[in-house]
Design a protein around this motif. Structure first.
Motif, PDB file in Angstrom:
ATOM      1  N   PRO B 206       0.840  -1.208   0.000  1.00  0.00           N
ATOM      2  CA  PRO B 206       0.000   0.000   0.000  1.00  0.00           C
ATOM      3  C   PRO B 206       0.873   1.256   0.000  1.00  0.00           C
ATOM      4  O   PRO B 206       1.811   1.368   0.793  1.00  0.00           O
ATOM      5  CB  PRO B 206      -0.777  -0.107   1.313  1.00  0.00           C
ATOM      6  CG  PRO B 206      -0.655  -1.530   1.736  1.00  0.00           C
ATOM      7  CD  PRO B 206       0.624  -2.038   1.170  1.00  0.00           C
ATOM      8  N   ALA B 207       0.559   2.181  -0.914  1.00  0.00           N
ATOM      9  CA  ALA B 207       1.387   3.387  -1.028  1.00  0.00           C
ATOM     10  C   ALA B 207       1.370   4.195   0.259  1.00  0.00           C
ATOM     11  O   ALA B 207       2.330   4.896   0.586  1.00  0.00           O
ATOM     12  CB  ALA B 207       0.882   4.242  -2.189  1.00  0.00           C
ATOM     13  N   SER B 208       0.274   4.069   1.021  1.00  0.00           N
ATOM     14  CA  SER B 208       0.127   4.894   2.224  1.00  0.00           C
ATOM     15  C   SER B 208       1.247   4.623   3.233  1.00  0.00           C
ATOM     16  O   SER B 208       1.667   5.525   3.953  1.00  0.00           O
ATOM     17  CB  SER B 208      -1.227   4.630   2.858  1.00  0.00           C
ATOM     18  OG  SER B 208      -1.372   3.248   3.107  1.00  0.00           O
ATOM     19  N   ILE B 209       1.734   3.386   3.272  1.00  0.00           N
ATOM     20  CA  ILE B 209       2.765   3.058   4.259  1.00  0.00           C
ATOM     21  C   ILE B 209       4.026   3.872   4.010  1.00  0.00           C
ATOM     22  O   ILE B 209       4.570   4.523   4.907  1.00  0.00           O
ATOM     23  CB  ILE B 209       3.092   1.548   4.218  1.00  0.00           C
ATOM     24  CG1 ILE B 209       1.858   0.745   4.623  1.00  0.00           C
ATOM     25  CG2 ILE B 209       4.262   1.236   5.133  1.00  0.00           C
ATOM     26  CD1 ILE B 209       2.083  -0.731   4.649  1.00  0.00           C
ATOM     27  N   GLU B 211       4.276   6.544   2.162  1.00  0.00           N
ATOM     28  CA  GLU B 211       4.005   7.979   2.276  1.00  0.00           C
ATOM     29  C   GLU B 211       4.058   8.424   3.726  1.00  0.00           C
ATOM     30  O   GLU B 211       4.641   9.462   4.061  1.00  0.00           O
ATOM     31  CB  GLU B 211       2.630   8.290   1.675  1.00  0.00           C
ATOM     32  CG  GLU B 211       2.671   8.479   0.173  1.00  0.00           C
ATOM     33  CD  GLU B 211       1.285   8.397  -0.447  1.00  0.00           C
ATOM     34  OE1 GLU B 211       0.293   8.574   0.289  1.00  0.00           O
ATOM     35  OE2 GLU B 211       1.219   8.150  -1.664  1.00  0.00           O
ATOM     36  N   ALA B 212       3.446   7.631   4.592  1.00  0.00           N
ATOM     37  CA  ALA B 212       3.446   7.977   6.011  1.00  0.00           C
ATOM     38  C   ALA B 212       4.873   8.053   6.542  1.00  0.00           C
ATOM     39  O   ALA B 212       5.264   9.002   7.233  1.00  0.00           O
ATOM     40  CB  ALA B 212       2.636   6.956   6.798  1.00  0.00           C
TER      41      ALA B 212
END
Lengths: 301, 316
Positions: B206-209, B211-212
């Motif tokens: 997941p890209a969110s990981i 990015e975070a």
């Protein structure tokens, strides 16, 4: 990927601050990305160079193949090399043999693998998981180990130097079963329940509900199986005696090389011909390549 | 319970579907044994006839003197003793191991590097992946012939060296270069497969990981080490295991590139099996050599599985 490489925003293919919008993006990062992309395409070009050189050599006159320094284009584009290469040995025959053997093997694989994949994923029966375990274990056994006894088996059947021997021994791998089972497991139960309510039997459910849904997975399996058959070398080498009659393309190519090895322009023309169908199939499959490996389980078999 | 997770590494990207057992589809307590046998019969018969039977035959043959044509006679462990005491065979095993030791890390490094690199660009990912995958699908015989033309004295590399005023080594004829040439050619032709395996795994993160982590100021290198690599470790385990198995079976490259030479400098196990069986017509001895290869593969795979707990992370 060096950050120090001089930035040339005008030729960069990525959208960035160049288009004037006051984006919150970091210009340094954008430039770095663009340089990295350009470098990667250079690497890809370098990677393809042997294949480019192959095509180039296949169109050169014989005397110019090994010029110093090496060149890509000779004094003329000699298309007749292809005619010479393909008529010296019965290459049409090799291509027909290859298409026939690969098509037959692929069809058998698709039918048998989808049938048992359905039973292993959608039916409930005693011993299912244990039997599937046995199937999986056979994946670990390399084809190369089976070549010697397989030859003996073919002798027993009287199948040496036949199409049957080229097709059947490798049409029952557990790989396709595993791949399609992975897909069938993702189909919602409601769909097959609806079919049952409509009065469909097990085979009808399989045929009219599951198979149409599995088309992308079947396509992935078909293309990979076809390419495997088309490229197969060791087994045809072992089992085929009359290459000019029953030989497939790799066998013909290898025979051609052993007879005309010094005629590199002709050898390369024949090589290009052998590569074209596989590259075309790859292009057909390109959209499903990564997703096929991810979802169908090629990556996790 | 799950067959997939015990017999095989779970699918890296589709790990949920691979490691969970098939759903229990039919309502009620009905057992679909009879239709299931019907559905699986073709595969089972085929696998029995063309996999189980040959394995059994192979074991039997390895204890026989088994010429292609003529009298067969029991030899007991004679084939194995002959092989294991033969300096040539030991050299062949050594060559196979050497090829694997050189090829496997190179393949994984290049395929992972290119996969990461391709994933980092914004456009043309699909085209790049297709490009690096091309030699995986083109016939190995054709690939090898291409490289033979490149390596051969007077060939492309030699020509480049000459125009630069340097003497190129005899890549295929010099025992110090032949193995390296074989490995290089094999990496070129083979790394695309693992690149796609890694690409599929990278697409599944997941890209969110990232990015975070990026917003928290974690450096790119740390993100790679502590997020990306652990998350694709099942793929790395899968890729290294499968590549190992196939690498031990390298055949077309030595057969067509060097003929196993110079001398026996690049003769590998499958090439030896082929020659023993179909040039010397000693099928018994060839079967025994194939079992040595199988034993080697099993041994190394077992070591791999034993070591996976230390670095493979299935929890993400």
């Amino acid at each position: 990927m060096s950050e120090l490489a001089s930035p040339r925003p005008t030729v960069l293919p990525v959208a960035g601050p160049v288009d004037g919008r006051p984006e919150r993006g970091r210009p340094r990062g954008t430039v770095r990305h663009a340089v990295s992309a350009v470098l990667l395409w250079l690497v890809a070009g370098l990677f393809l160079l042997p294949l480019v050189y192959t095509v180039a050599t296949s169109l050169k006159p014989a005397s110019e193949v090994f010029s110093v320094p090496p060149t890509l284009v000779g004094s003329e584009l000699r298309w007749s090399n292809y005619v010479d290469a393909l008529t010296y040995l019965p290459f049409q025959r090799f291509i027909l043999n290859g298409v026939f053997v690969a098509t037959a093997g692929t069809l058998i694989t698709l039918v048998t693998a989808s049938l048992s994949a359905y039973a292993f994923s959608r039916l409930r029966w005693r011993g299912r998981d244990a039997l599937f375990g046995v199937f999986l274990v056979t994946l670990m056994i390399p084809q190369e180990i089976l070549v010697v006894p397989m030859f003996s088996l073919m002798q027993t059947f009287g199948w040496v130097d036949t199409y049957r021997a080229l097709i059947f021994p490798w049409a029952f791998t557990a790989f396709g079963v595993f791949l399609l089972r992975q897909f069938f497991l993702t189909v919602p139960q409601e769909l097959s329940d609806a079919a049952v309510i409509d009065g469909a039997g097990k085979f009808r459910t399989f045929w009219s509900v599951m198979l149409p849904l599995a088309r992308p997975s079947l396509a992935v399996l078909a293309v990979f199986t076809f390419i495997q058959y088309w490229n197969s070398f060791l087994w045809p080498l072992v089992i085929t005696n009359t290459i000019e009659d029953k030989g497939t393309v790799p066998l013909g190519l290898s025979l051609f090389f052993s007879q005309q090895g010094s005629q590199w322009n002709l050898v390369m023309a024949a090589s290009v011909v052998s590569m074209v169908p596989t590259v075309l199939l790859l292009l057909v499959l390109r959209r499903h390549l990564v997703s096929g490996i991810a979802t169908a389980g090629l990556g996790g078999r | 319970m799950s067959v997939s997770s015990t017999a095989r590494p779970p699918a890296p990207s589709a790990s949920t579907s691979a490691s969970t057992p098939a759903p229990r589809p039919s309502r009620g307590r009905r057992d679909d044994l009879v239709p299931a046998l019907g559905f699986t019969a073709p595969s089972m018969l085929g696998l029995a006839l063309f996999t189980a039977v040959p394995i059994g035959m192979s074991l039997v043959m390895s204890f026989y003197s088994w010429p292609i044509i003529g009298e067969r006679s029991v030899r007991g462990v004679g084939n194995y003793v002959d092989l294991l005491t033969s300096p040539q065979f030991r050299r062949v095993v050594l060559n196979t191991v050497l090829f694997t030791v050189l090829y496997l890390p190179l393949n994984l490094l290049v395929s992972l590097g290119i996969a990461l690199w391709v994933a980092s660009v914004r456009r043309g990912r699909q085209a790049l992946r297709v490009i690096f995958f091309i030699p995986v699908v083109t016939p190995i015989v054709a690939n090898v012939l291409v490289w033979r033309m490149i390596y051969t004295p007077g060939g492309a590399l030699d020509g480049l060296a000459q125009s630069a005023g340097v003497d190129a080594p005899n890549f295929l004829g010099d025992p110090r270069w032949a193995m390296a040439s074989l490995v290089l050619m094999s990496v070129w032709q083979g790394f695309g497969y693992n690149m796609l395996v890694f690409s599929a795994a990278l697409d599944g993160i997941p890209a969110s990981i990232n990015e975070a982590a990026s917003l928290d100021g974690v450096s790119a290198w740390s993100r790679l080490r502590h997020i990306t690599l652990p998350m694709i470790s099942p793929s790395m385990f899968f890729a290294s295991t499968m590549t190992l198995i196939t690498t031990f079976q390298v055949f077309a490259q030595p057969y067509l590139l060097t003929g196993g030479g110079p001398g026996v400098a690049t003769e590998t196990l499958v090439l030896f099996v082929y020659r023993q069986g179909f040039a010397s017509f000693a099928l018994g001895s060839a079967a025994a050599a194939a079992w040595v290869l199988f034993a080697l593969i099993l041994l190394v795979t077992a070591v791999q599985f034993a070591g996976q707990k230390k670095w493979v992370n299935y929890d993400v």
